[in-house]
Design a protein around this motif. Structure first.
Motif, PDB file in Angstrom:
ATOM      1  N   GLY A 119      20.100  33.719  41.409  1.00  0.00           N
ATOM      2  CA  GLY A 119      20.391  33.848  42.831  1.00  0.00           C
ATOM      3  C   GLY A 119      21.777  34.349  43.147  1.00  0.00           C
ATOM      4  N   ILE A 120      22.484  34.797  42.135  1.00  0.00           N
ATOM      5  CA  ILE A 120      23.836  35.312  42.371  1.00  0.00           C
ATOM      6  C   ILE A 120      23.771  36.802  42.680  1.00  0.00           C
ATOM      7  CG2 ILE A 120      26.029  35.844  41.273  1.00  0.00           C
ATOM      8  CD1 ILE A 120      25.828  33.251  39.774  1.00  0.00           C
ATOM      9  N   ARG A 121      24.462  37.173  43.706  1.00  0.00           N
ATOM     10  CA  ARG A 121      24.601  38.579  44.039  1.00  0.00           C
ATOM     11  C   ARG A 121      26.025  38.996  43.735  1.00  0.00           C
ATOM     12  NH1 ARG A 121      24.537  41.340  49.330  1.00  0.00           N
ATOM     13  NH2 ARG A 121      24.512  39.313  50.302  1.00  0.00           N
ATOM     14  N   ARG A 122      26.166  40.158  43.185  1.00  0.00           N
ATOM     15  CA  ARG A 122      27.503  40.594  42.801  1.00  0.00           C
ATOM     16  C   ARG A 122      27.843  41.914  43.467  1.00  0.00           C
ATOM     17  NH1 ARG A 122      29.699  37.815  39.577  1.00  0.00           N
ATOM     18  NH2 ARG A 122      31.216  39.380  39.021  1.00  0.00           N
ATOM     19  N   GLY A 123      29.091  42.037  43.840  1.00  0.00           N
ATOM     20  CA  GLY A 123      29.567  43.286  44.428  1.00  0.00           C
ATOM     21  C   GLY A 123      28.983  43.541  45.808  1.00  0.00           C
ATOM     22  N   ASN A 124      29.378  44.641  46.394  1.00  0.00           N
ATOM     23  CA  ASN A 124      28.854  45.086  47.688  1.00  0.00           C
ATOM     24  C   ASN A 124      28.800  43.973  48.731  1.00  0.00           C
ATOM     25  OD1 ASN A 124      28.601  47.539  46.563  1.00  0.00           O
ATOM     26  ND2 ASN A 124      26.376  47.601  46.581  1.00  0.00           N
ATOM     27  N   PHE A 125      29.925  43.443  49.062  1.00  0.00           N
ATOM     28  CA  PHE A 125      29.985  42.455  50.128  1.00  0.00           C
ATOM     29  C   PHE A 125      29.626  43.129  51.441  1.00  0.00           C
ATOM     30  CE2 PHE A 125      32.089  40.076  46.948  1.00  0.00           C
ATOM     31  CZ  PHE A 125      32.094  38.752  47.345  1.00  0.00           C
ATOM     32  N   THR A 126      28.769  42.497  52.199  1.00  0.00           N
ATOM     33  CA  THR A 126      28.394  43.068  53.484  1.00  0.00           C
ATOM     34  C   THR A 126      29.495  42.815  54.508  1.00  0.00           C
ATOM     35  OG1 THR A 126      27.356  41.047  54.272  1.00  0.00           O
ATOM     36  CG2 THR A 126      25.979  42.553  52.980  1.00  0.00           C
ATOM     37  N   ASP A 127      29.389  43.538  55.597  1.00  0.00           N
ATOM     38  CA  ASP A 127      30.361  43.356  56.670  1.00  0.00           C
ATOM     39  C   ASP A 127      30.346  41.915  57.163  1.00  0.00           C
ATOM     40  OD1 ASP A 127      32.221  45.145  57.682  1.00  0.00           O
ATOM     41  OD2 ASP A 127      31.253  45.138  59.657  1.00  0.00           O
ATOM     42  N   HIS A 128      29.150  41.398  57.272  1.00  0.00           N
ATOM     43  CA  HIS A 128      29.001  40.029  57.745  1.00  0.00           C
ATOM     44  C   HIS A 128      29.645  39.041  56.784  1.00  0.00           C
ATOM     45  CE1 HIS A 128      27.024  36.643  59.749  1.00  0.00           C
ATOM     46  NE2 HIS A 128      26.780  36.178  58.550  1.00  0.00           N
ATOM     47  N   GLU A 129      29.394  39.238  55.509  1.00  0.00           N
ATOM     48  CA  GLU A 129      29.996  38.354  54.510  1.00  0.00           C
ATOM     49  C   GLU A 129      31.513  38.459  54.547  1.00  0.00           C
ATOM     50  OE1 GLU A 129      26.955  38.030  50.748  1.00  0.00           O
ATOM     51  OE2 GLU A 129      27.855  39.973  51.145  1.00  0.00           O
ATOM     52  N   GLU A 130      31.976  39.677  54.676  1.00  0.00           N
ATOM     53  CA  GLU A 130      33.419  39.913  54.703  1.00  0.00           C
ATOM     54  C   GLU A 130      34.069  39.148  55.846  1.00  0.00           C
ATOM     55  OE1 GLU A 130      35.868  43.859  55.562  1.00  0.00           O
ATOM     56  OE2 GLU A 130      34.698  44.008  53.730  1.00  0.00           O
ATOM     57  N   LYS A 131      33.469  39.262  57.013  1.00  0.00           N
ATOM     58  CA  LYS A 131      34.040  38.589  58.176  1.00  0.00           C
ATOM     59  C   LYS A 131      33.921  37.079  58.059  1.00  0.00           C
ATOM     60  CE  LYS A 131      33.446  42.452  61.330  1.00  0.00           C
ATOM     61  NZ  LYS A 131      32.577  43.092  62.331  1.00  0.00           N
ATOM     62  N   LEU A 132      32.826  36.651  57.488  1.00  0.00           N
ATOM     63  CA  LEU A 132      32.658  35.221  57.287  1.00  0.00           C
ATOM     64  C   LEU A 132      33.723  34.668  56.349  1.00  0.00           C
ATOM     65  CD1 LEU A 132      31.005  32.678  57.755  1.00  0.00           C
ATOM     66  CD2 LEU A 132      29.558  33.344  55.844  1.00  0.00           C
ATOM     67  N   ILE A 133      33.994  35.417  55.302  1.00  0.00           N
ATOM     68  CA  ILE A 133      35.029  34.986  54.357  1.00  0.00           C
ATOM     69  C   ILE A 133      36.379  34.914  55.054  1.00  0.00           C
ATOM     70  CG2 ILE A 133      36.312  35.649  52.299  1.00  0.00           C
ATOM     71  CD1 ILE A 133      33.657  36.897  51.265  1.00  0.00           C
ATOM     72  N   ILE A 134      36.660  35.915  55.866  1.00  0.00           N
ATOM     73  CA  ILE A 134      37.930  35.919  56.596  1.00  0.00           C
ATOM     74  C   ILE A 134      38.012  34.701  57.503  1.00  0.00           C
ATOM     75  CG2 ILE A 134      39.261  37.137  58.347  1.00  0.00           C
ATOM     76  CD1 ILE A 134      38.120  39.760  57.135  1.00  0.00           C
ATOM     77  N   HIS A 135      36.928  34.434  58.205  1.00  0.00           N
ATOM     78  CA  HIS A 135      36.886  33.264  59.084  1.00  0.00           C
ATOM     79  C   HIS A 135      37.132  31.980  58.302  1.00  0.00           C
ATOM     80  CE1 HIS A 135      36.171  34.782  62.916  1.00  0.00           C
ATOM     81  NE2 HIS A 135      34.879  34.562  63.079  1.00  0.00           N
ATOM     82  N   LEU A 136      36.368  31.835  57.244  1.00  0.00           N
ATOM     83  CA  LEU A 136      36.427  30.589  56.490  1.00  0.00           C
ATOM     84  C   LEU A 136      37.765  30.431  55.771  1.00  0.00           C
ATOM     85  CD1 LEU A 136      32.791  30.591  55.081  1.00  0.00           C
ATOM     86  CD2 LEU A 136      33.754  28.969  56.720  1.00  0.00           C
ATOM     87  N   LYS A 142      36.955  34.775  45.603  1.00  0.00           N
ATOM     88  CA  LYS A 142      38.409  34.753  45.377  1.00  0.00           C
ATOM     89  C   LYS A 142      38.906  36.141  44.971  1.00  0.00           C
ATOM     90  CE  LYS A 142      39.630  32.605  41.669  1.00  0.00           C
ATOM     91  NZ  LYS A 142      39.849  31.480  40.751  1.00  0.00           N
ATOM     92  N   ASN A 143      38.187  36.760  44.042  1.00  0.00           N
ATOM     93  CA  ASN A 143      38.572  38.107  43.622  1.00  0.00           C
ATOM     94  C   ASN A 143      38.496  39.085  44.788  1.00  0.00           C
ATOM     95  OD1 ASN A 143      39.214  37.669  40.938  1.00  0.00           O
ATOM     96  ND2 ASN A 143      37.114  37.894  40.251  1.00  0.00           N
ATOM     97  N   TYR A 144      37.433  38.973  45.551  1.00  0.00           N
ATOM     98  CA  TYR A 144      37.260  39.903  46.663  1.00  0.00           C
ATOM     99  C   TYR A 144      38.361  39.716  47.700  1.00  0.00           C
ATOM    100  CZ  TYR A 144      34.929  42.774  50.152  1.00  0.00           C
ATOM    101  OH  TYR A 144      34.629  43.765  51.054  1.00  0.00           O
ATOM    102  N   TRP A 145      38.706  38.483  47.923  1.00  0.00           N
ATOM    103  CA  TRP A 145      39.789  38.208  48.867  1.00  0.00           C
ATOM    104  C   TRP A 145      41.105  38.808  48.362  1.00  0.00           C
ATOM    105  CZ3 TRP A 145      40.765  36.533  53.670  1.00  0.00           C
ATOM    106  CH2 TRP A 145      42.092  36.188  53.965  1.00  0.00           C
ATOM    107  N   ASN A 146      41.401  38.523  47.102  1.00  0.00           N
ATOM    108  CA  ASN A 146      42.684  38.961  46.549  1.00  0.00           C
ATOM    109  C   ASN A 146      42.790  40.480  46.446  1.00  0.00           C
ATOM    110  OD1 ASN A 146      43.733  36.381  46.265  1.00  0.00           O
ATOM    111  ND2 ASN A 146      42.854  36.108  44.232  1.00  0.00           N
ATOM    112  N   THR A 147      41.653  41.123  46.180  1.00  0.00           N
ATOM    113  CA  THR A 147      41.726  42.561  45.940  1.00  0.00           C
ATOM    114  C   THR A 147      41.441  43.388  47.184  1.00  0.00           C
ATOM    115  OG1 THR A 147      39.430  42.573  45.211  1.00  0.00           O
ATOM    116  CG2 THR A 147      41.137  42.385  43.527  1.00  0.00           C
ATOM    117  N   LYS A 172      44.682  42.311  51.367  1.00  0.00           N
ATOM    118  CA  LYS A 172      45.444  43.544  51.607  1.00  0.00           C
ATOM    119  C   LYS A 172      45.039  44.173  52.931  1.00  0.00           C
ATOM    120  CE  LYS A 172      45.918  44.473  46.696  1.00  0.00           C
ATOM    121  NZ  LYS A 172      45.355  45.226  45.577  1.00  0.00           N
ATOM    122  N   LYS A 173      43.739  44.143  53.184  1.00  0.00           N
ATOM    123  CA  LYS A 173      43.239  44.753  54.417  1.00  0.00           C
ATOM    124  C   LYS A 173      43.825  44.055  55.645  1.00  0.00           C
ATOM    125  CE  LYS A 173      38.748  45.993  54.718  1.00  0.00           C
ATOM    126  NZ  LYS A 173      37.304  45.835  54.969  1.00  0.00           N
TER     127      LYS A 173
END
Length: 289
Positions: free
Chosen positions: A64-81, A105-110, A114-115
């Motif tokens: 059930g793990i998905r890797r790479g290609n974070f969606t816009d929704h996921e991205e914003k959710l991560i930023i929120h959280l 964590k990696n996606y946030w850091n990379t 920065k964004k």
DNA sequence: AAGAGTGTCAACCGCTATTCT
DNA sequence: GAGAATAGCGGTTGACACTCT
């Protein structure tokens, strides 16, 4: 007298996992289920420490793990959280059940960090518009309110709903043939999980609930009291210490259900540390369970 | 084409909380 | 209850891939 050591420190292999090692690990977990990691190296013959086996499973081999290609929704959710919880990646990952804490964590850091800095938006981990004490007091009050709301909700005779990791999004995903169908193709083995996911299909069919860890596997993170369609988010709250700030990330926790309107208040009210104004957040839809 | 610089991410390290003897 | 090991978390590193010059 303590327990016997989990594995021999001498002769423990390090570095990237090979397909053969993955197959050994997956086969073992297929038969015995995840957990009891100290027994894994000895029973499988893997020259890895139990810690490394657990990490490999939870971050890459787990179904059930998905890797790479974070969606816009996921991205914003991560930023929120991240703004709400700080760098508590395991807690954040529990709201994105298809993602691992390490991946987030990696996606946030990379990417995201920065964004945001490029856009002049500060994250809670680097800058807080109010003092930590102020934020914590407000947080304590809100957690109390949330708990009260939860108690009220529990008094109703509502059917249980599954925790987030069992929500349709994951169920749909888990039934797919490949866990990495959307990920970027690379030449490195570790990023190519299609072969592994095929191995895992059989296990997924016969295994009830993979994983029993804390946040990364998520099974203990969520109350089973929220209902489908309810606008709530689950947030851990520290019970042993008032230091529930983003920086701490430690300490025993319990679970409260945050009403979505309360979360929105947190997220958008700059006076209590919501780092992002509505205009910065754009058209984000709050994640609903 | 080749070397330097940069980005990405899998894996390790060190720490704390929890569990076990 | 004490001490030791495990489980799990967040921070960091290093190897590899990619881009730039």
């Amino acid at each position: 007298m303590g327990r016997p050591p989990c594995c021999d420190k001498v002769g423990v292999k390090k570095g990237p996992w090979t397909p053969e090692e993955d197959i050994l690990l997956v086969s073992y977990i297929q038969d015995h289920g995840p957990g009891n990691w100290r027994a894994v190296p000895t029973n499988t013959g893997l020259l890895r420490c139990s810690k490394s086996c657990r990490l490999r499973w939870t971050n890459y081999l787990r179904p059930g793990i998905r890797r790479g290609n974070f969606t816009d929704h996921e991205e914003k959710l991560i930023i929120h959280l991240q703004a709400l919880l700080g760098n508590r990646w395991a807690a954040i990952a529990s709201y994105l059940p298809e993602r691992t804490d390490n991946d987030i964590k990696n996606y946030w850091n990379t990417h995201l960090h920065k964004k945001l800095e490029a856009n002049g938006v500060s994250s809670s981990s680097s800058h807080q518009p109010i003092s930590k004490g102020q934020w914590e007091r407000r947080l304590q009050t809100d957690i109390h309110m949330a708990k009260q709301a939860l108690c009220d909700a529990l008094s109703f005779d509502k059917p249980d709903c599954p925790p987030p990791e069992l929500k349709p999004s994951l169920a749909n995903y888990s039934s797919r043939s490949s866990a990495s169908s959307t990920s970027t193709t690379t030449t490195t083995y570790a990023s190519s999980t299609e072969n592994i996911s095929r191995l895992l299909e059989g296990w997924m069919k016969k295994s009830p609930t993979p994983g029993k860890g804390r946040a990364s596997s998520g099974s203990t993170q969520h109350s089973e009291t929220n209902n489908p369609g309810d606008s709530v988010l689950c947030v851990e709250s520290a019970t042993t210490t008032p230091d529930v700030s983003a920086e701490s990330g430690k300490g025993s926790t319990d679970q409260v259900q945050l009403p979505m309107e309360l979360l929105e208040t947190w997220l958008f009210d700059e006076s209590i540390g919501g780092s992002y104004g509505q205009e910065e957040l754009g058209d984000l839809e709050l994640y609903e369970f």
